[in-house]
Design an enzyme around this catalytic site. Structure first.
Site, short mmCIF file in Angstrom:
data_model
loop_
_atom_site.label_atom_id
_atom_site.label_comp_id
_atom_site.label_asym_id
_atom_site.label_seq_id
_atom_site.Cartn_x
_atom_site.Cartn_y
_atom_site.Cartn_z
N ARG A 1 -40.35 6.71 13.20
CA ARG A 1 -41.45 6.58 14.26
C ARG A 1 -40.77 6.57 15.64
NH1 ARG A 1 -44.17 3.22 10.62
NH2 ARG A 1 -45.85 4.29 9.31
N ARG B 1 -38.11 17.94 16.62
CA ARG B 1 -39.53 17.16 16.24
C ARG B 1 -39.75 17.61 14.72
NH1 ARG B 1 -43.22 15.48 14.06
NH2 ARG B 1 -44.84 14.30 15.02
N LYS C 1 -40.72 8.60 2.37
CA LYS C 1 -41.84 8.36 1.82
C LYS C 1 -41.52 8.67 0.21
CE LYS C 1 -45.40 9.52 5.36
NZ LYS C 1 -46.38 10.31 5.64
N ASN D 1 -51.73 11.00 6.75
CA ASN D 1 -52.60 9.78 7.22
C ASN D 1 -53.28 10.13 8.51
OD1 ASN D 1 -53.14 7.28 8.27
ND2 ASN D 1 -51.56 6.12 7.21
N GLU E 1 -52.29 10.19 12.60
CA GLU E 1 -52.44 11.37 13.43
C GLU E 1 -53.34 11.24 14.64
OE1 GLU E 1 -53.44 14.58 10.81
OE2 GLU E 1 -51.40 14.20 9.59
N THR F 1 -44.85 20.33 10.77
CA THR F 1 -44.05 19.41 10.23
C THR F 1 -44.46 18.84 8.96
OG1 THR F 1 -43.85 18.22 12.39
CG2 THR F 1 -43.34 16.78 10.58
N GLU G 1 -42.30 18.97 5.27
CA GLU G 1 -42.15 18.03 4.20
C GLU G 1 -42.53 18.35 2.97
OE1 GLU G 1 -44.85 14.85 5.74
OE2 GLU G 1 -44.22 14.75 7.76
#
Length: 311
Positions: free
Chosen positions: A16, A153, A164, A190, A194, A299, A303
């Site tokens: 983060r 990013r 995770k 989540n 966001e 993103t 993932e």
């Protein structure tokens, strides 16, 4: 992240922090690009001829991006696990290859073509004024900086997915083996985080995009003389000043009397805010849309793609 530290562990808190810093990089990159016109000519295939490469039929941006990445490749930029080139046929590094800790399972996921298309079709037209100011090199330089920051990013999604997965290997493994991409997307999402991100991003864009003139610089002088503000945003009176009795007018606009001058701090702050809104160098809605509609979804796509090759 320090990829040279072989003992470093992945953590969502560390990730983060990286993503928050990249928000700053992206916003400042957009501000720099916005000072130039759209200059559509630099995106047109075959619009420029290049000495030494008369057969080249790509765009000026494509040529500039490849030449930039060739230099970066020679100083081993793309040996870092968090860097991904937009072009191929890059030279080998001239520096010795470092022993880095990837944290990731081997994969070939690279969504830079998607990122580039999104940037050119959706971001540049919203970010830059229409027209051609002739600043082709400067505009392309800023484009490359924005593209590289967005790429970094978005590809950090791999590290997020890995962190995770490590936190809940059984839960993710079941979804991966079932090839349940929708289930993986739900598990990764989540919405509260966001929403918080988008609010922070808008606030940053508002602050970083301000253009301050002499009036804005002089406005805080009253506060420097002793005015203070608490977390509620209410300005406290300068030391030694007396506040008038409460009234509807006083509640709406608080005024404190100094030794000889009457100063309206609330009014000054409101006027300064209005000036900043008029002179913002960025469209705040565009910045939020960039993340909400493109950065976050792409993103999460990275993932999911990473998790599907994780097991």
């Amino acid at each position: 992240m320090n990829f040279l530290d072989q003992n470093e562990k992945l953590s969502l808190d560390k990730l983060r922090n990286v993503l928050v810093r990249l928000e700053d990089t992206i916003i400042f990159g957009l501000i720099e690009r916005a000072q130039f016109s759209r200059n559509d000519q630099i995106y047109v295939q075959g619009a420029f001829k290049f000495d030494g490469a008369p057969e080249y039929a790509g765009s000026f941006l494509d040529w500039f991006l490849h030449e930039t990445e060739k230099i970066h490749a020679r100083v081993r930029r793309y040996t870092s696990p968090d860097e991904y080139p937009f072009t191929d046929n890059l030279p080998a590094p001239i520096l010795p290859v470092l022993d880095v800790k990837s944290h990731l399972v081997p994969n070939k996921i690279n969504v830079n073509e998607h990122i580039k298309s999104m940037y050119l079709l959706n971001i540049v037209p919203s970010l830059c004024r229409a027209g051609d100011d002739g600043n082709y090199g400067s505009a392309a330089t800023r484009d490359v900086e924005c593209l590289q920051a967005l790429s970094k990013r978005i590809h950090y999604g791999k590290f997020i997915a890995e962190a995770k997965f490590q936190a809940d290997p059984d839960g993710y493994t079941a979804l991966i083996r079932a090839r349940d991409t929708e289930g993986l997307m739900r598990r990764l999402t989540n919405e509260a985080v966001e929403l918080k991100l988008l609010k922070r991003l808008r606030r940053k864009a508002e602050l970083y995009g301000q253009e301050l003139d002499d009036e804005d610089i002089d406005a805080p002088a009253a506060a420097d003389a002793g005015a203070e503000s608490d977390d509620s945003g209410i300005v406290a009176p300068p030391a030694g000043a007396t506040a008038p009795a409460a009234s509807a007018e006083a509640t709406h606009e608080r005024r404190w009397s100094g030794s000889s001058d009457s100063v309206s701090l609330a009014s000054d702050a409101s006027s300064a805010a209005a000036r900043r809104a008029r002179k913002s160098r960025l469209d705040l809605d565009m910045v939020v849309s960039l993340y909400r509609d493109f950065v976050i979804p792409i993103t999460k796509l990275v993932e999911v793609q990473y998790l599907l090759v994780r097991v």
